[in-house]
Design a protein around this motif. Structure first.
Motif, short mmCIF file in Angstrom:
data_model
loop_
_atom_site.label_atom_id
_atom_site.label_comp_id
_atom_site.label_asym_id
_atom_site.label_seq_id
_atom_site.Cartn_x
_atom_site.Cartn_y
_atom_site.Cartn_z
N ASP A 1 -36.86 47.18 48.98
CA ASP A 1 -35.55 46.56 48.87
C ASP A 1 -34.54 47.25 49.78
O ASP A 1 -34.88 48.18 50.51
N LYS A 2 -33.31 46.80 49.73
CA LYS A 2 -32.27 47.27 50.65
C LYS A 2 -31.98 48.76 50.56
O LYS A 2 -31.48 49.34 51.51
N ALA A 3 -32.30 49.39 49.45
CA ALA A 3 -32.05 50.83 49.30
C ALA A 3 -32.85 51.64 50.33
O ALA A 3 -32.48 52.76 50.65
N TYR A 4 -33.93 51.07 50.83
CA TYR A 4 -34.79 51.76 51.78
C TYR A 4 -34.55 51.32 53.22
O TYR A 4 -35.36 51.56 54.10
N ILE B 1 -35.50 55.96 57.30
CA ILE B 1 -36.66 55.48 56.54
C ILE B 1 -37.46 54.48 57.36
O ILE B 1 -38.70 54.53 57.38
N ARG B 2 -36.78 53.58 58.04
CA ARG B 2 -37.51 52.63 58.90
C ARG B 2 -38.32 53.37 59.97
O ARG B 2 -39.44 52.99 60.28
N GLN B 3 -37.75 54.43 60.52
CA GLN B 3 -38.45 55.21 61.54
C GLN B 3 -39.65 55.93 60.93
O GLN B 3 -40.72 55.99 61.55
N ILE C 1 -37.99 45.15 55.22
CA ILE C 1 -36.86 45.55 54.40
C ILE C 1 -35.63 44.77 54.86
O ILE C 1 -35.27 44.83 56.03
N PRO C 2 -34.98 44.04 53.96
CA PRO C 2 -33.76 43.34 54.37
C PRO C 2 -32.65 44.35 54.64
O PRO C 2 -32.61 45.42 54.04
N SER C 3 -31.74 44.00 55.53
CA SER C 3 -30.62 44.88 55.84
C SER C 3 -29.53 44.71 54.79
O SER C 3 -29.34 43.63 54.24
N ASN D 1 -23.50 45.41 54.52
CA ASN D 1 -22.52 46.23 55.23
C ASN D 1 -23.15 47.13 56.29
O ASN D 1 -22.49 48.01 56.83
N ALA D 2 -24.42 46.91 56.60
CA ALA D 2 -25.12 47.75 57.58
C ALA D 2 -24.66 47.42 58.99
O ALA D 2 -24.30 46.28 59.30
N ARG D 3 -24.66 48.43 59.84
CA ARG D 3 -24.37 48.19 61.25
C ARG D 3 -25.48 47.34 61.84
O ARG D 3 -26.64 47.47 61.47
N LYS D 4 -25.12 46.53 62.77
CA LYS D 4 -26.11 45.65 63.40
C LYS D 4 -27.06 46.50 64.25
O LYS D 4 -26.65 47.19 65.15
N SER D 5 -28.34 46.47 63.90
CA SER D 5 -29.31 47.28 64.62
C SER D 5 -30.36 46.42 65.32
O SER D 5 -31.25 46.93 65.96
N GLY D 6 -30.25 45.12 65.12
CA GLY D 6 -31.25 44.24 65.71
C GLY D 6 -32.50 44.13 64.85
O GLY D 6 -33.41 43.42 65.18
N VAL D 7 -32.52 44.83 63.72
CA VAL D 7 -33.67 44.79 62.82
C VAL D 7 -33.43 43.71 61.78
O VAL D 7 -32.41 43.72 61.11
N ARG D 8 -34.35 42.79 61.68
CA ARG D 8 -34.21 41.73 60.69
C ARG D 8 -35.51 41.62 59.93
O ARG D 8 -36.58 41.66 60.51
N ALA D 9 -35.39 41.48 58.64
CA ALA D 9 -36.58 41.27 57.80
C ALA D 9 -36.88 39.77 57.79
O ALA D 9 -35.98 38.96 57.64
N SER D 10 -38.10 39.43 57.96
CA SER D 10 -38.50 38.04 57.92
C SER D 10 -38.35 37.52 56.50
O SER D 10 -38.89 38.08 55.55
#
Length: 67
Positions: A23-26, A31-33, A44-46, A49-58
């Motif tokens: 979940d979003k806590a991770y 942690i992604r790294q 993991i969904p973003s 309020n997360a900064r845009k990192s280009g990482v998106r969960a399908s």
């Protein structure tokens, strides 16, 4: 103790998984790294309020297809 602080212990497995679904806590960059360093894909969904990192969960991976 927050669940995400247990990530090091969680990543200590015998058979490496292909993906980690969490979940979003991770969703932190650290942690992604860690998951990527172990050779798995982080599903993991973003946080909203997360900064845009280009990482998106399908969404297809995150939601259950069995209804």
């Amino acid at each position: 103790m927050h669940d995400s602080q247990m990530m090091d212990a969680f990543l200590d497995w015998d058979d490496e998984p292909l993906a980690i679904v969490a979940d979003k806590a991770y969703g932190s960059t650290r942690i992604r790294q860690q998951i990527a360093d172990e050779g798995a894909v982080a599903v993991i969904p973003s946080k909203s309020n997360a900064r845009k990192s280009g990482v998106r969960a399908s969404r297809a991976r995150w939601t259950s297809s069995s209804k």
